[in-house]
Design a protein around this motif. Structure first.
Motif, PDB file in Angstrom:
ATOM      1  N   ARG A 136       0.818  -1.213   0.000  1.00 37.51           N
ATOM      2  CA  ARG A 136       0.000   0.000   0.000  1.00 37.51           C
ATOM      3  C   ARG A 136       0.854   1.266   0.000  1.00 37.51           C
ATOM      4  N   ASP A 137       2.113   1.151   0.403  1.00 32.63           N
ATOM      5  CA  ASP A 137       3.006   2.309   0.452  1.00 32.63           C
ATOM      6  C   ASP A 137       3.681   2.586  -0.888  1.00 32.63           C
ATOM      7  N   GLY A 138       3.232   1.929  -1.953  1.00 34.59           N
ATOM      8  CA  GLY A 138       3.865   2.095  -3.251  1.00 34.59           C
ATOM      9  C   GLY A 138       5.047   1.181  -3.464  1.00 34.59           C
ATOM     10  N   GLY A 139       5.291   0.279  -2.520  1.00 34.04           N
ATOM     11  CA  GLY A 139       6.409  -0.638  -2.647  1.00 34.04           C
ATOM     12  C   GLY A 139       6.117  -1.781  -3.603  1.00 34.04           C
ATOM     13  N   LEU A 140       7.114  -2.157  -4.391  1.00 33.53           N
ATOM     14  CA  LEU A 140       7.079  -3.348  -5.243  1.00 33.53           C
ATOM     15  C   LEU A 140       8.267  -4.207  -4.852  1.00 33.53           C
ATOM     16  N   SER A 141       7.981  -5.395  -4.306  1.00 32.56           N
ATOM     17  CA  SER A 141       9.028  -6.268  -3.781  1.00 32.56           C
ATOM     18  C   SER A 141       9.077  -7.564  -4.567  1.00 32.56           C
ATOM     19  N   LYS A 142      10.286  -7.992  -4.902  1.00 35.19           N
ATOM     20  CA  LYS A 142      10.506  -9.245  -5.635  1.00 35.19           C
ATOM     21  C   LYS A 142      11.170 -10.241  -4.692  1.00 35.19           C
TER      22      LYS A 142
END
Length: 388
Positions: A77-83
């Motif tokens: 929700r904080d704009g994070g994109l995690s791989k």
């Protein structure tokens, strides 16, 4: 003789490391909301394998998987994109790509990751391997006005489809040539589309409307026909009720020729005939439905609810179109996920700090696993499903 010992030791170490290789087809993630973490789990045993920390705000997290099922992409929700690397139990890469994001999708060829953003409103597309920015599509529907983007899904033809909450529009994004994205816009589809689903074969995109009655349907095989409104009069004249939790339409159930959908603000699950897009029945249920999900064989539909009824699950018999069973698994049932062939369903109990696993044939508990405030369960089998 002694010269051989180092070589022998390295060989034995390599063999021991490969003695129990991990396959990816029965892996998944359980999101731990308060810990900014995700648990890597094995669905066949079942058990926890690892915990990945440092994932940011996961209050509305969603996950997609690479086509080889090795990597999971978590949208925060904080704009994070995690791989996340599911084989090496580590966070491979993480970026902050926006101020407030609501979900994402992976392209048909598995090379692109698209993220839908509230702030700033729009869609950003990244390379799946490096998370480098490929395209930035602002959701500008009038000069100086951007809309929140919701209901982002993948579609055949290397496309993405999404809705503009503030504008009442549906856009398609063609990424066959990443250097020249092509956007097609469908306007005046209805007030405040808040989420959407893609039918399993990738033909029909259906957006739910919060600001008025009915649903908006786009046939991707015939986009020239524009957007069709379905169920336009359902609940039109009924008094507006408070909505305690917005339904999540990506979990809508397609079972043969029937669509099972949550009614916004009502204690009903709607049964729609896909052949005519007309209402067949409104099934009374225990509360305001949030997720309405079909077992993979479509024989059952499982439903969870908004507060104050979120300690219950109900199971709809798709043959009789009635509620056959009510379960009380625990406090705050937030999400469900079926194993690929549907013999089990995993259920997140946020306020009990547990995930409970049910046998879907007998409805008996298989096991319970600890998890801190779980609010999402995602299995790697999603890698091979359209719209997930």
């Amino acid at each position: 003789m002694n010269k051989l010992l180092p070589t022998l030791a390295l060989t034995l170490f390599a063999l021991s490391a490969q003695a129990d290789p991990r396959a990816t087809g029965d892996l998944g993630l359980v999101i731990e909301r308060e810990d900014s973490a995700a648990l890597i789990i094995n669905t066949s045993e079942p058990k926890q394998l690892a915990k990945i920390d440092g994932l940011g705000d996961l209050s509305h997290a969603s996950v997609v998987f690479s086509r080889d099922q090795r990597y999971a992409y978590v949208f925060g929700r904080d704009g994070g994109l995690s791989k996340i690397d599911l084989l090496q139990d580590k966070l491979d890469k993480r970026i902050i790509q926006a101020g407030n994001s609501i979900g994402g999708a992976i392209s048909q060829d598995g090379k692109l990751i698209a993220v839908s953003n509230y702030e700033p409103g729009g869609v950003k597309v990244f390379a799946a391997d490096t998370l480098a920015l490929v395209a930035d599509i602002p959701a500008e529907y009038a000069p100086g006005k951007r809309s929140k983007v919701v209901g982002l899904v993948d579609a055949p033809g290397q496309k993405f489809v999404f809705s503009l909450f503030d504008a009442g529009e549906i856009w398609t994004l063609d990424m066959k040539n990443p250097q020249q994205p092509v956007v097609e816009k469908f306007k005046n589809i209805g007030k405040e589309p808040y989420d959407a689903l893609m039918s399993p074969e990738g033909r029909f995109y259906i957006a739910g409307l919060f600001g008025e009655s009915g649903l908006a349907l786009l046939d991707l095989w015939d986009t020239a026909a524009g957007v069709k409104r379905i169920l336009p009069t359902y609940g039109k004249d009924d008094p507006k009720l408070p909505v305690y939790k917005m339904p999540h339409l990506e979990g809508w159930a397609m079972a043969g020729d029937l669509l099972f959908a949550p009614a916004v603000g009502k204690h009903e699950v709607l049964v729609v005939d896909k052949r005519t897009w007309t209402l067949l029945k409104a099934i009374p249920v225990a509360g305001q439905p949030v997720f309405v999900m079909a077992r993979p064989d479509a024989r059952q539909v499982w439903v969870n609810f908004a507060m104050p009824d979120n300690n219950q699950l109900q199971i709809i018999d798709t043959k009789d179109l009635t509620v056959s069973t009510t379960l009380s698994p625990g406090k705050a049932v937030l999400h469900m996920e079926f194993t690929p062939r549907g013999e089990q369903v995993w259920v997140a109990l946020r306020d009990d700090n547990q995930v409970v696993v049910y046998d879907t044939a007998t409805l008996r508990e298989v096991t319970r696993l600890p998890a801190r405030h779980p609010n999402g369960i995602f299995f790697s089998a999603r890698a091979h499903k359209i719209g997930f």
